[in-house]
Design a protein around this motif. Sequence first.
Motif, PDB file in Angstrom:
ATOM      1  N   MET A 151       0.843  -1.185   0.000  1.00 50.12           N
ATOM      2  CA  MET A 151       0.000   0.000   0.000  1.00 50.12           C
ATOM      3  C   MET A 151       0.882   1.238   0.000  1.00 50.12           C
ATOM      4  SD  MET A 151      -2.723   1.115   2.886  1.00 50.12           S
ATOM      5  CE  MET A 151      -3.637   2.603   2.670  1.00 50.12           C
ATOM      6  N   SER A 152       0.559   2.171  -0.860  1.00 44.88           N
ATOM      7  CA  SER A 152       1.278   3.438  -0.830  1.00 44.88           C
ATOM      8  C   SER A 152       0.633   4.299   0.253  1.00 44.88           C
ATOM      9  CB  SER A 152       1.214   4.123  -2.188  1.00 44.88           C
ATOM     10  OG  SER A 152      -0.111   4.432  -2.527  1.00 44.88           O
ATOM     11  N   ILE A 153       1.383   4.582   1.280  1.00 42.12           N
ATOM     12  CA  ILE A 153       0.880   5.349   2.414  1.00 42.12           C
ATOM     13  C   ILE A 153       0.962   6.819   2.055  1.00 42.12           C
ATOM     14  CG2 ILE A 153       1.204   5.842   4.856  1.00 42.12           C
ATOM     15  CD1 ILE A 153       0.410   2.946   4.271  1.00 42.12           C
ATOM     16  N   ARG A 154      -0.129   7.522   2.285  1.00 42.54           N
ATOM     17  CA  ARG A 154      -0.174   8.935   1.963  1.00 42.54           C
ATOM     18  C   ARG A 154      -1.008   9.669   3.007  1.00 42.54           C
ATOM     19  NH1 ARG A 154      -5.285   9.065   0.147  1.00 42.54           N
ATOM     20  NH2 ARG A 154      -6.077   7.393  -1.109  1.00 42.54           N
ATOM     21  N   ALA A 155      -0.803  10.976   3.047  1.00 35.22           N
ATOM     22  CA  ALA A 155      -1.624  11.801   3.920  1.00 35.22           C
ATOM     23  C   ALA A 155      -3.004  11.950   3.276  1.00 35.22           C
ATOM     24  CB  ALA A 155      -0.980  13.165   4.113  1.00 35.22           C
ATOM     25  N   PHE A 156      -4.030  11.856   4.079  1.00 35.49           N
ATOM     26  CA  PHE A 156      -5.391  11.964   3.591  1.00 35.49           C
ATOM     27  C   PHE A 156      -5.844  13.419   3.597  1.00 35.49           C
ATOM     28  CE2 PHE A 156      -5.527   7.672   5.742  1.00 35.49           C
ATOM     29  CZ  PHE A 156      -5.319   6.971   4.572  1.00 35.49           C
ATOM     30  N   SER A 157      -6.913  13.690   2.879  1.00 29.75           N
ATOM     31  CA  SER A 157      -7.512  15.013   2.826  1.00 29.75           C
ATOM     32  C   SER A 157      -7.923  15.457   4.233  1.00 29.75           C
ATOM     33  CB  SER A 157      -8.736  14.966   1.917  1.00 29.75           C
ATOM     34  OG  SER A 157      -9.503  16.126   2.061  1.00 29.75           O
ATOM     35  N   LEU A 217       0.098   4.416   8.176  1.00 26.87           N
ATOM     36  CA  LEU A 217      -1.052   5.327   8.164  1.00 26.87           C
ATOM     37  C   LEU A 217      -0.919   6.376   9.263  1.00 26.87           C
ATOM     38  CD1 LEU A 217      -4.040   2.857   7.653  1.00 26.87           C
ATOM     39  CD2 LEU A 217      -3.180   4.530   6.008  1.00 26.87           C
ATOM     40  N   LYS A 218      -0.511   5.938  10.440  1.00 29.30           N
ATOM     41  CA  LYS A 218      -0.397   6.854  11.571  1.00 29.30           C
ATOM     42  C   LYS A 218       0.761   7.823  11.370  1.00 29.30           C
ATOM     43  CE  LYS A 218      -2.431   8.230  15.101  1.00 29.30           C
ATOM     44  NZ  LYS A 218      -3.654   8.965  14.916  1.00 29.30           N
ATOM     45  N   ASP A 219       1.865   7.349  10.800  1.00 27.73           N
ATOM     46  CA  ASP A 219       2.993   8.242  10.534  1.00 27.73           C
ATOM     47  C   ASP A 219       2.628   9.317   9.516  1.00 27.73           C
ATOM     48  OD1 ASP A 219       4.647   6.921  12.310  1.00 27.73           O
ATOM     49  OD2 ASP A 219       5.674   5.738  10.770  1.00 27.73           O
ATOM     50  N   ALA A 220       1.877   8.954   8.482  1.00 26.60           N
ATOM     51  CA  ALA A 220       1.495   9.889   7.427  1.00 26.60           C
ATOM     52  C   ALA A 220       0.366  10.829   7.853  1.00 26.60           C
ATOM     53  CB  ALA A 220       1.082   9.130   6.171  1.00 26.60           C
ATOM     54  N   ASN A 221      -0.404  10.415   8.857  1.00 30.20           N
ATOM     55  CA  ASN A 221      -1.573  11.186   9.319  1.00 30.20           C
ATOM     56  C   ASN A 221      -1.584  11.261  10.845  1.00 30.20           C
ATOM     57  OD1 ASN A 221      -3.188  11.341   6.625  1.00 30.20           O
ATOM     58  ND2 ASN A 221      -2.556   9.210   6.817  1.00 30.20           N
ATOM     59  N   PRO A 222      -0.591  11.927  11.454  1.00 29.18           N
ATOM     60  CA  PRO A 222      -0.473  11.879  12.916  1.00 29.18           C
ATOM     61  C   PRO A 222      -1.649  12.483  13.674  1.00 29.18           C
ATOM     62  CG  PRO A 222       1.043  13.491  12.000  1.00 29.18           C
ATOM     63  CD  PRO A 222       0.439  12.757  10.845  1.00 29.18           C
ATOM     64  N   GLY A 223      -2.354  13.435  13.089  1.00 29.19           N
ATOM     65  CA  GLY A 223      -3.473  14.062  13.789  1.00 29.19           C
ATOM     66  C   GLY A 223      -4.813  13.396  13.567  1.00 29.19           C
ATOM     67  N   LEU A 224      -4.853  12.375  12.703  1.00 30.13           N
ATOM     68  CA  LEU A 224      -6.107  11.705  12.384  1.00 30.13           C
ATOM     69  C   LEU A 224      -6.392  10.599  13.402  1.00 30.13           C
ATOM     70  CD1 LEU A 224      -8.447  11.259  10.316  1.00 30.13           C
ATOM     71  CD2 LEU A 224      -6.964   9.542   9.262  1.00 30.13           C
ATOM     72  N   PRO A 225      -7.528  10.670  14.094  1.00 30.89           N
ATOM     73  CA  PRO A 225      -7.863   9.579  15.003  1.00 30.89           C
ATOM     74  C   PRO A 225      -8.174   8.300  14.208  1.00 30.89           C
ATOM     75  CG  PRO A 225      -9.182  11.534  15.499  1.00 30.89           C
ATOM     76  CD  PRO A 225      -8.485  11.772  14.188  1.00 30.89           C
ATOM     77  N   ILE A 226      -7.457   7.239  14.526  1.00 29.34           N
ATOM     78  CA  ILE A 226      -7.714   5.920  13.937  1.00 29.34           C
ATOM     79  C   ILE A 226      -8.049   5.009  15.106  1.00 29.34           C
ATOM     80  CG2 ILE A 226      -6.819   4.010  12.574  1.00 29.34           C
ATOM     81  CD1 ILE A 226      -4.862   6.001  11.268  1.00 29.34           C
ATOM     82  N   LEU A 227      -9.327   4.682  15.244  1.00 31.19           N
ATOM     83  CA  LEU A 227      -9.811   3.905  16.380  1.00 31.19           C
ATOM     84  C   LEU A 227     -10.017   2.456  15.958  1.00 31.19           C
ATOM     85  CD1 LEU A 227     -12.504   6.518  17.368  1.00 31.19           C
ATOM     86  CD2 LEU A 227     -10.179   6.366  18.227  1.00 31.19           C
ATOM     87  N   LYS A 264     -10.738  -1.709  -0.997  1.00 32.81           N
ATOM     88  CA  LYS A 264     -11.966  -1.063  -0.500  1.00 32.81           C
ATOM     89  C   LYS A 264     -11.628   0.137   0.383  1.00 32.81           C
ATOM     90  CE  LYS A 264     -15.566  -4.374  -0.905  1.00 32.81           C
ATOM     91  NZ  LYS A 264     -16.927  -3.927  -0.813  1.00 32.81           N
ATOM     92  N   PHE A 265     -10.590  -0.011   1.203  1.00 31.33           N
ATOM     93  CA  PHE A 265     -10.150   1.081   2.072  1.00 31.33           C
ATOM     94  C   PHE A 265      -9.720   2.286   1.236  1.00 31.33           C
ATOM     95  CE2 PHE A 265      -6.674   3.324   4.188  1.00 31.33           C
ATOM     96  CZ  PHE A 265      -7.303   3.734   5.346  1.00 31.33           C
ATOM     97  N   ASN A 266      -8.921   2.049   0.202  1.00 27.82           N
ATOM     98  CA  ASN A 266      -8.460   3.141  -0.655  1.00 27.82           C
ATOM     99  C   ASN A 266      -9.631   3.852  -1.327  1.00 27.82           C
ATOM    100  OD1 ASN A 266      -5.748   2.863  -0.067  1.00 27.82           O
ATOM    101  ND2 ASN A 266      -5.399   1.395  -1.712  1.00 27.82           N
ATOM    102  N   ALA A 267     -10.624   3.092  -1.764  1.00 25.85           N
ATOM    103  CA  ALA A 267     -11.810   3.705  -2.373  1.00 25.85           C
ATOM    104  C   ALA A 267     -12.565   4.557  -1.347  1.00 25.85           C
ATOM    105  CB  ALA A 267     -12.723   2.619  -2.948  1.00 25.85           C
ATOM    106  N   LEU A 268     -12.643   4.078  -0.115  1.00 27.07           N
ATOM    107  CA  LEU A 268     -13.345   4.809   0.939  1.00 27.07           C
ATOM    108  C   LEU A 268     -12.660   6.127   1.245  1.00 27.07           C
ATOM    109  CD1 LEU A 268     -15.543   4.862   3.184  1.00 27.07           C
ATOM    110  CD2 LEU A 268     -13.879   3.699   4.647  1.00 27.07           C
ATOM    111  N   VAL A 269     -11.362   6.110   1.497  1.00 24.36           N
ATOM    112  CA  VAL A 269     -10.674   7.334   1.887  1.00 24.36           C
ATOM    113  C   VAL A 269     -10.496   8.295   0.717  1.00 24.36           C
ATOM    114  CG1 VAL A 269      -9.538   6.314   3.886  1.00 24.36           C
ATOM    115  CG2 VAL A 269      -8.360   6.340   1.686  1.00 24.36           C
ATOM    116  N   SER A 270     -10.577   7.794  -0.503  1.00 23.80           N
ATOM    117  CA  SER A 270     -10.471   8.686  -1.667  1.00 23.80           C
ATOM    118  C   SER A 270     -11.732   9.531  -1.835  1.00 23.80           C
ATOM    119  CB  SER A 270     -10.169   7.906  -2.932  1.00 23.80           C
ATOM    120  OG  SER A 270     -11.273   7.127  -3.320  1.00 23.80           O
ATOM    121  N   GLU A 271     -12.790   9.187  -1.126  1.00 21.72           N
ATOM    122  CA  GLU A 271     -14.028   9.974  -1.172  1.00 21.72           C
ATOM    123  C   GLU A 271     -13.861  11.310  -0.470  1.00 21.72           C
ATOM    124  OE1 GLU A 271     -17.460   7.843   0.106  1.00 21.72           O
ATOM    125  OE2 GLU A 271     -16.981   6.117  -1.151  1.00 21.72           O
TER     126      GLU A 271
END
Length: 93
Positions: free
Chosen positions: A1-7, A38-48, A84-91
């Motif tokens: 998976m290419s890890i990237r920062a999300f919108s 995912l956490k490294d690329a998006n440190p402020g995003l809560p991932i529960l 499926k995850f990539n499609a979800l977060v690309s929204e």
Amino acid sequence: MSIRAFSKSLKELRVHMSQNSPASRGLRDFIVKSYPGLKDANPGLPILIREASGVESRIIARFELGQERKIVVDNLSAKDVEQKFNALVSEAK
């Protein structure tokens, strides 16, 4: 998976899975492999991540204005979960 920062419109990710159910194996494998990046690329995003016996494997994304999208990933391989995850977060716009 290419890890990237999300919108910035993606506000939270919630993952529900069973600790030992075969239906959750793909999601568990995906999380073990991808969570650190995912956490490294998006440190402020809560991932529960929530584990409970017998629950449906799903990923829920909360976007701006309280909008949520849920995907069910029961009985999928880690690769299918990733797609499926990539499609979800690309929204997130």
